[in-house]
Design an enzyme around this catalytic site. Structure first.
Site, PDB file in Angstrom:
ATOM      1  N   ARG A 244       0.826  -1.207   0.000  1.00 60.89           N
ATOM      2  CA  ARG A 244       0.000   0.000   0.000  1.00 60.89           C
ATOM      3  C   ARG A 244       0.863   1.261   0.000  1.00 60.89           C
ATOM      4  NH1 ARG A 244      -3.289  -1.073   4.065  1.00 60.89           N
ATOM      5  NH2 ARG A 244      -5.010  -1.801   2.787  1.00 60.89           N
ATOM      6  N   SER A 245       1.966   1.197   0.747  1.00 57.08           N
ATOM      7  CA  SER A 245       2.821   2.389   0.835  1.00 57.08           C
ATOM      8  C   SER A 245       3.471   2.707  -0.505  1.00 57.08           C
ATOM      9  CB  SER A 245       3.897   2.178   1.894  1.00 57.08           C
ATOM     10  OG  SER A 245       4.754   1.107   1.531  1.00 57.08           O
TER      11      SER A 245
END
Length: 309
Positions: A244-245
C-alpha cells in the site's frame, strides 16, 4: 455540517507547512486516502482542517464525535418498516452526510477500533454498505478522512495507521517571530473576523486556483517504470510491510508534481512524498530517540539511486 460566516483563512495559518501540504494534496487528488495529523494540543490541527473547507467552495466539514454509535455513523435500516411494507427505509448516517466533503475525527485514537475499521473501509471503497437481518443497503460515500490525535493519549494500531495515506507530526512554533505572528493573527481574527478574512482573500483565491489547475493537470502526468522501481526500492530498503505504501508514494508524488505545476515527477517529488507516506508505516526500533524515524528515512532516501530514462 459546519458553516461559519468568516472561517479562519487557510492561508493565514502560520507555519505547519507539511500539515497544510498533506491536506492540499488530498484535495488535489480526493482518492489519495486521507490524512492523520498527530501533535500536541493547541497546534492548530482542528483550525487548519476547518480552514480548508473555507478555502474550497462546497467543501464542508462533517464532525464525527468520539461518542458516536455505529448506527449514527453508517446509518440505520428500519427493519420493522421493511417487514410490514416490503420496502427498504434507510436513515442516513454521518458517512452519507460526508459524501463529497471532509469527515473529521478529532481524537481518532480514542475511537473504538471497529469504528475506525468501518471508517477506513468506507473511505477505501467509496461505498457504505449497511446490512441488518438479511437486508442490505449501499450508498456512495467518498470523503476526505482527516483524523487528529495527541500521541500522549494513546496511539492507533499499526494496521490502522497503514490505512491512512498520509501522516504528519506537528508541534508548536519554536521561532519567536513565527510564534508572535501566530498570537497576533489569532487576536486580530477574534477582534474582527470579517476584516481579518478580507485581508487574505487574494491569497485564498490564488491557492484555490492553484488547486484547480493541479486537478486538471493530475491525469496528464505520466507514471514511468523508473518511478515504480524507485518506490519499490524505497519500500524494500525501509522494510515496510505490504504494497500500500508503494502505491500511495507514487500517487502522492504525482499529486505533488501537479500541485507544483510540473508535467513530470522528479526525485525531489518522490523524496518529499516519502516523508508524508512512510514514517507512520515504519517500525520504531527499540530505544529509538524522537526523530529517529525521520533520520532513518532521510538516510535511505539519499542512498537510493534513481536515474530517470
Amino acid at each position: 455540517m459546519e458553516h461559519i460566516d468568516h472561517q479562519y483563512p487557510f492561508t493565514a495559518i502560520v507555519g505547519q507547512s507539511r500539515m497544510k501540504l498533506a491536506l492540499i494534496l488530498n484535495v488535489v487528488n480526493p482518492k489519495l486516502g486521507g490524512v492523520l495529523i498527530r501533535g500536541e494540543k493547541g497546534t492548530a490541527k482542528s483550525t487548519t482542517v476547518r480552514a480548508l473547507s473555507g478555502l474550497v467552495p462546497d467543501l464542508n466539514v462533517v464532525n464525527l464525535p468520539v461518542s458516536a454509535t455505529e448506527d449514527r455513523i453508517v446509518g440505520a435500516l428500519d427493519i420493522e418498516h421493511a417487514i410490514k411494507k416490503g420496502e427498504k427505509k434507510f436513515e442516513p448516517g454521518l458517512l452519507a452526510a460526508a459524501h463529497g466533503h471532509i469527515l473529521y475525527v478529532d481524537e481518532i485514537n480514542l475511537l473504538d477500533d471497529h469504528i475506525v475499521d468501518v471508517l477506513l473501509d468506507a473511505a477505501a471503497m467509496g461505498v457504505n454498505t449497511v446490512e441488518r437481518e438479511g437486508i442490505s443497503y449501499s450508498h456512495p460515500s467518498r470523503f476526505l478522512l482527516v483524523g487528529t490525535m495527541n500521541p500522549e493519549e494513546g496511539d492507533l494500531r499499526p494496521q490502522l495507521l497503514d490505512r491512512f495515506a498520509l501522516s504528519v507530526e506537528i508541534g508548536g512554533e519554536r521561532d519567536v517571530q513565527e510564534r508572535t505572528l501566530v498570537i497576533r493573527r489569532r487576536l486580530e481574527y477574534e477582534r474582527d473576523p470579517a476584516s481579518f478574512a478580507a485581508r487574505f482573500e487574494t491569497e485564498q483565491k490564488r491557492v484555490l486556483n492553484q488547486i484547480l489547475q493541479a486537478r486538471d493537470r493530475l491525469g496528464h502526468i505520466p507514471i514511468s517504470d523508473d518511478m515504480l522501481e524507485l518506490a519499490a526500492k524505497i519500500g524494500i530498503a525501509l522494510e515496510v510491510e505490504g504494497h500500500r505504501s508503494d502505491i500511495t508514494l507514487i500517487k502522492t508524488a504525482v499529486a505533488l508534481a501537479a500541485w507544483q505545476g510540473k508535467e513530470t515527477v522528479s526525485l525531489d517529488h518522490m523524496q518529499e512524498a516519502a516523508h508524508l507516506v512512510l514514517p507512520h508505516r515504519m517500525r520504531r526500533q527499540p530505544f529509538e530517540a524522537t526523530g529517529g524515524i525521520e533520520q532513518r528515512l532521510q538516510t535511505i532516501l539519499t542512498s537510493v539511486e534513481w536515474v530517470p530514462s
